[in-house]
Design an enzyme around this catalytic site. Structure first.
Site, short mmCIF file in Angstrom:
data_model
loop_
_atom_site.label_atom_id
_atom_site.label_comp_id
_atom_site.label_asym_id
_atom_site.label_seq_id
_atom_site.Cartn_x
_atom_site.Cartn_y
_atom_site.Cartn_z
N GLN A 46 -34.92 25.42 40.45
CA GLN A 46 -35.01 25.97 41.82
C GLN A 46 -35.14 24.88 42.87
O GLN A 46 -34.92 25.13 44.05
CB GLN A 46 -36.22 26.91 41.93
CG GLN A 46 -36.06 28.21 41.18
CD GLN A 46 -34.98 29.13 41.75
OE1 GLN A 46 -34.64 29.07 42.93
NE2 GLN A 46 -34.43 29.99 40.91
N CYS A 71 -33.93 37.63 36.34
CA CYS A 71 -33.90 37.68 34.88
C CYS A 71 -34.79 38.77 34.33
O CYS A 71 -34.59 39.25 33.23
CB CYS A 71 -34.34 36.34 34.30
SG CYS A 71 -33.65 34.95 35.18
N THR A 128 -16.91 21.96 22.57
CA THR A 128 -15.93 21.50 23.56
C THR A 128 -16.48 21.72 24.96
O THR A 128 -16.98 22.80 25.27
CB THR A 128 -14.59 22.24 23.37
OG1 THR A 128 -14.17 22.01 22.02
CG2 THR A 128 -13.52 21.73 24.33
N GLY A 153 -26.33 24.84 37.40
CA GLY A 153 -25.28 24.76 38.42
C GLY A 153 -25.23 25.95 39.37
O GLY A 153 -24.98 25.79 40.57
N HIS A 154 -25.49 27.16 38.83
CA HIS A 154 -25.16 28.34 39.65
C HIS A 154 -26.14 28.60 40.79
O HIS A 154 -25.91 29.49 41.62
CB HIS A 154 -24.99 29.59 38.77
CG HIS A 154 -26.25 30.14 38.17
ND1 HIS A 154 -26.88 31.24 38.69
CD2 HIS A 154 -26.98 29.77 37.10
CE1 HIS A 154 -27.95 31.52 37.94
NE2 HIS A 154 -28.03 30.64 36.98
N ASN A 214 -39.73 29.83 40.95
CA ASN A 214 -38.56 30.63 41.32
C ASN A 214 -38.91 31.89 42.11
O ASN A 214 -38.08 32.40 42.83
CB ASN A 214 -37.77 31.01 40.07
CG ASN A 214 -38.62 31.50 38.94
OD1 ASN A 214 -39.53 30.79 38.48
ND2 ASN A 214 -38.38 32.71 38.51
N1 PLP Z 1 -35.72 27.92 35.43
C1 PLP Z 1 -35.91 28.47 36.63
C2 PLP Z 1 -37.07 28.03 37.46
C3 PLP Z 1 -35.03 29.43 37.12
O1 PLP Z 1 -35.23 29.97 38.31
C4 PLP Z 1 -33.94 29.82 36.29
C5 PLP Z 1 -33.03 30.89 36.74
O2 PLP Z 1 -33.37 31.71 37.54
C6 PLP Z 1 -33.78 29.20 35.05
C7 PLP Z 1 -34.69 28.26 34.65
C8 PLP Z 1 -32.65 29.56 34.16
O3 PLP Z 1 -31.46 28.96 34.59
P1 PLP Z 1 -30.06 29.51 34.07
O4 PLP Z 1 -29.82 30.80 34.78
O5 PLP Z 1 -29.06 28.45 34.42
O6 PLP Z 1 -30.18 29.68 32.61
#
Ligand code: PLP
Length: 405
Positions: A180, A325, A238, A201-202, A152
């Site tokens: 990613q 994150c 749900t 999804g996002h 990522n």
């Molecule tokens: N794994 C990777 C490689 C990511 O880049 C991310 C989010 O940046 C995630 C997991 C986590 O995904 P989510 O934001 O849908 O929890």
């Protein structure tokens, strides 16, 4: 000018995706578990999305389990598979890499507290691991290999098919975090020997709060959430009908015409890398050979990532330093440290993640702005003054950086 260059953090919901979601809130709002037609309509919409997700990755519909996000899919796959194999076969070892997303690393760390042993394979200085490293690490005690598809932060793409083949040969379950990679590189779980895979999804223009776990038929998957019978009794709660419908549409759009889109994005990415590399004492983090089309990750010595980002924001550019994150933490990125970079370089990183909606004009503006902002910050930076003013110390970074002219 407002430029969004942080698509690896998240993406906006596309109008065509929003338009398939909206009826789920207003007309098709039934509970998918209800037996009357309003409920059945919602269930049908979910099952359509399930077959869209399956088709996009070469899987079967009953191999897709919807989740609340990519993090949940990672936690589910890793923790429940490890615990089951310890229970059933006494296996207590997990293999992963040292530059995974925290959704994986914190899951394996939690398992270490439960008594599992985790091998963190070291990535090379350009951000890759080899299938041989995995092969050498596997023992009779290995329960699971979990290795990300693409990183990522630095966008390097790992040899998933080869790693999957080794795991098959040695009878070890292989999970990959493809959050990613999905929609940016073609993925086929069948031909690429993938047993379990996490998707969110996002990152592909669906809303936040939905993802899925692919789990190959024949592989036992323990229940993750207790409660109702949703997701074939494995993940109670749900369903997020609107999110799931959006994910089905988004993954279809994202996996159609990948090559054409990637070709356009790669041209912009490579121009960014070429021009930003002209900034003195800079470096590109991660190899360019197998790299996500939209990922640029660079370090500029003497510059704190945070001040670079704030200055870019003032100039209308949304970008990131490391993963969203962990922003808010002052620790340097664990991914850049895994490449063997010193803290001084790891601190000054910039991740630009572009997509097909960015334009050549925007790329020009980013190049001009990043160059100006770097010069401005360095003019005020005591570290830069020390490094360039003859106090010494630059020698140890020099081999990692473009020259100071
Ligand atoms: N794994 C990777 C490689 C990511 O880049 C991310 C989010 O940046 C995630 C997991 C986590 O995904 P989510 O934001 O849908 O929890």
């Amino acid at each position: 000018m407002k430029i969004y260059a942080d698509n690896a953090a998240t993406t906006p919901v596309l109008p065509e995706i929003l338009s398939v979601m909206l009826p789920c809130f207003t007309e098709n709002y039934g509970n998918p578990s209800s037996i009357y037609s309003l409920g059945m309509n919602a269930l049908r919409a979910i099952e359509k999305a399930r077959s869209q997700c399956a088709a996009a990755i070469g899987a079967k519909s009953n191999e897709i389990y919807f989740t609340g996000c990519g993090t949940e899919a990672d936690n589910w796959a890793i923790k429940e598979t490890a615990r089951r194999l310890r229970r059933e076969k006494g296996k207590t070892e997990i293999i992963t890499t040292n530059f995974e997303h925290h959704a994986v690393l914190h899951s394996t760390q939690a398992l270490e507290k439960e008594g599992f042993t985790v091998k963190y394979l070291p990535v090379s200085s350009d951000g890759y691991i080899t299938a041989n490293q995995v092969s050498d690490a596997i023992t009779d005690n290995t329960a699971l290999v979990t290795i990300m598809y693409a990183n990522n932060e630095i966008g390097t793409i790992l040899p998933i098919k080869e790693i999957g083949a080794i795991c098959r040969e040695k009878g070890v379950i292989f999970h990959t975090d493809a959050v990613q990679a999905i929609g940016h590189v073609p993925i086929n779980v069948t031909t690429q020997n993938i047993d379990m895979m996490s998707v969110s999804g996002h990152k592909i223009h669906a809303p936040k709060g939905v993802g899925f776990l692919y789990c190959k038929n024949g592989l036992k998957l323990d229940r993750f959430m207790h409660g109702g019978a949703q997701e074939r009794g494995k993940r109670a709660g749900t369903e997020n009908t609107a999110g799931i419908v959006a994910l089905g549409e988004a993954i279809t759009l994202a996996t159609t015409g990948i090559e054409e889109r990637a070709a356009k994005i790669i041209l912009m990415r490579d121009r960014l890398i070429k021009e930003l590399s002209k900034i003195p004492a800079s470096r590109v983090n991660g190899g360019c050979k197998d790299r996500l089309p939209g990922n640029v990750n660079m370090s500029f010595i003497g510059i704190e990532g945070e001040s670079l980002l704030l200055n870019l924001d003032l100039a209308g550019i949304s970008a990131s330093s490391g993963s969203a994150c962990t922003s808010g933490s002052l620790d340097p990125s664990h991914v850049l440290l895994a490449l063997g970079l010193p803290h001084e370089i790891a601190h000054g990183s910039l991740r630009l993640s572009i997509n097909e909606y960015n334009t050549d004009d925007e790329i020009d503006y980013i190049i001009e702005t990043v160059s100006k902002v770097c010069a401005k910050i360095r003019a005020m930076s005591p570290l830069w003054e020390d490094l360039t003013g003859g106090k010494g110390g630059f020698e140890r970074f020099a081999p990692l950086l473009t020259p100071i002219k």
